[in-house]
Design a protein around this motif. Structure first.
Motif, PDB file in Angstrom:
ATOM      1  N   SER A 108     -22.454  14.431  -4.112  1.00  0.00           N
ATOM      2  CA  SER A 108     -21.855  13.210  -4.628  1.00  0.00           C
ATOM      3  C   SER A 108     -21.054  13.476  -5.893  1.00  0.00           C
ATOM      4  N   GLN A 109     -20.047  12.644  -6.106  1.00  0.00           N
ATOM      5  CA  GLN A 109     -19.201  12.775  -7.293  1.00  0.00           C
ATOM      6  C   GLN A 109     -19.744  11.988  -8.474  1.00  0.00           C
ATOM      7  N   TYR A 110     -20.837  11.300  -8.250  1.00  0.00           N
ATOM      8  CA  TYR A 110     -21.465  10.588  -9.358  1.00  0.00           C
ATOM      9  C   TYR A 110     -22.969  10.850  -9.331  1.00  0.00           C
ATOM     10  N   TYR A 165     -20.276  -0.497   7.543  1.00  0.00           N
ATOM     11  CA  TYR A 165     -21.550  -0.179   6.895  1.00  0.00           C
ATOM     12  C   TYR A 165     -21.383  -0.028   5.384  1.00  0.00           C
ATOM     13  N   CYS A 166     -20.256   0.499   4.966  1.00  0.00           N
ATOM     14  CA  CYS A 166     -19.989   0.631   3.529  1.00  0.00           C
ATOM     15  C   CYS A 166     -19.956  -0.756   2.865  1.00  0.00           C
ATOM     16  N   GLU A 167     -19.296  -1.683   3.516  1.00  0.00           N
ATOM     17  CA  GLU A 167     -19.211  -3.039   2.969  1.00  0.00           C
ATOM     18  C   GLU A 167     -20.597  -3.670   2.872  1.00  0.00           C
ATOM     19  N   ILE A 202     -20.063   8.484   0.740  1.00  0.00           N
ATOM     20  CA  ILE A 202     -20.281   8.893   2.126  1.00  0.00           C
ATOM     21  C   ILE A 202     -20.610  10.377   2.184  1.00  0.00           C
ATOM     22  N   LEU A 203     -21.802  10.699   2.696  1.00  0.00           N
ATOM     23  CA  LEU A 203     -22.202  12.091   2.881  1.00  0.00           C
ATOM     24  C   LEU A 203     -22.141  12.415   4.366  1.00  0.00           C
ATOM     25  N   CYS A 204     -21.247  13.334   4.726  1.00  0.00           N
ATOM     26  CA  CYS A 204     -21.150  13.798   6.106  1.00  0.00           C
ATOM     27  C   CYS A 204     -22.059  15.024   6.245  1.00  0.00           C
ATOM     28  N   LEU A 205     -23.103  14.881   7.035  1.00  0.00           N
ATOM     29  CA  LEU A 205     -24.156  15.899   7.103  1.00  0.00           C
ATOM     30  C   LEU A 205     -24.418  16.276   8.550  1.00  0.00           C
ATOM     31  N   SER A 206     -24.608  17.562   8.803  1.00  0.00           N
ATOM     32  CA  SER A 206     -24.932  18.022  10.150  1.00  0.00           C
ATOM     33  C   SER A 206     -26.450  18.107  10.310  1.00  0.00           C
ATOM     34  N   TRP A 207     -26.893  17.967  11.542  1.00  0.00           N
ATOM     35  CA  TRP A 207     -28.320  18.087  11.828  1.00  0.00           C
ATOM     36  C   TRP A 207     -28.841  19.463  11.424  1.00  0.00           C
ATOM     37  N   LYS A 208     -28.039  20.483  11.641  1.00  0.00           N
ATOM     38  CA  LYS A 208     -28.470  21.842  11.321  1.00  0.00           C
ATOM     39  C   LYS A 208     -28.662  22.017   9.815  1.00  0.00           C
ATOM     40  N   SER A 209     -27.746  21.491   9.021  1.00  0.00           N
ATOM     41  CA  SER A 209     -27.870  21.600   7.565  1.00  0.00           C
ATOM     42  C   SER A 209     -29.119  20.884   7.078  1.00  0.00           C
TER      43      SER A 209
END
Length: 252
Positions: A108-110, A165-167, A202-209
């Motif tokens: 995250s940037q914050y 979802y963000c809203e 928004i965090l884009c995350l893979s199942w493997k990670s």
């Protein structure tokens, strides 16, 4: 047969390697390697710990295979929700949740909270604002943050899904730090137009990670369960089931 006697353990170990099958040790050195027998004892104790853990896993069945979990998104979301619940029956307390928060905070940037203070509720299949069209797979509501997790395995993103979802997350957070975790097989970005919201939300995350991070965080506790006594069989089975699910994540 003449019995060979040795003056010390060092000479006995040296004799053992001299009789090792030909070709394994290609070079023979006349120099002796100094080591402490206490260090060797510690090494074999640690090795025994790993062997015991491995043997226990090998002799156990996989409950997720029997239950037909496979790539079903609803079922996998429910189990992930269970795993992220602090003080859940998995027995790892809040470590899985803190692992996810660490991933979120590092990307995250914050400054996103790395722990909750008073309470944290984890729910799955939540209708945001009572709208069935905005049904989040997992909702994490704490006293100091709000998170929605959208789980994808085979399905594609619905029209403007992450944008919607963000809203809803921004409204539900009531001024608290909030984020959307988009969990997919490849960690891809959403197709929704999210220009209104920065990537910090928004965090884009893979199942493997996620699997690798959870495994690293929980492995020390897992090994203790099978090498230190006493621990109930049910506690061990819950831990084993947890790790089998974590391993399955890498197959999505």
């Amino acid at each position: 047969m003449t019995k060979i006697t040795y003056n010390n353990f060092h000479d006995q170990l040296a004799s053992f390697f001299e009789q090792w099958p030909a070709g394994v040790c290609k070079e023979k050195s006349n120099s002796k390697i100094s080591f402490k027998s206490s260090d060797l004892n510690i090494f074999f104790q640690q090795l025994n710990s790993v062997i015991n853990t491995t043997l226990h896993s090998a002799l156990s069945f996989n409950p997720w295979e029997i239950s037909g979990l496979k790539h079903n998104e609803i079922r996998n979301s429910a189990i992930l929700s269970w795993l992220l619940t602090p003080n859940g029956s998995h027995g790892f307390n809040k470590t899985p949740l803190l692992t996810l928060l660490n991933l979120l905070g590092s990307s995250s940037q914050y400054d996103f909270p790395n722990d909750f203070k008073k309470f944290c509720h984890v729910d799955n299949e939540v209708n945001l604002n009572g709208n069935m069209a905005n049904r989040a797979d997992i909702q994490i509501r704490a006293d100091n943050f709000f998170i929605l997790i959208e789980v994808k395995i085979n399905a594609k993103e619905q029209e403007q899904q992450i944008s919607r979802y963000c809203e809803e997350a921004e409204k539900a957070a009531h001024g608290l730090p909030w984020a959307i975790i988009y969990l997919t097989p490849d960690g891809r970005k959403p197709t929704s137009n999210c220009d209104k919201y920065s990537d910090a939300h928004i965090l884009c995350l893979s199942w493997k990670s996620l699997s690798i991070s959870l495994s690293a965080a929980l492995q020390p506790y897992y090994q203790q369960l099978f090498t230190e006594q006493p621990h109930s069989p049910m506690r061990q089975f819950a831990a084993l089931s947890t790790f089998l699910f974590i391993e399955q994540m890498q197959n999505f």
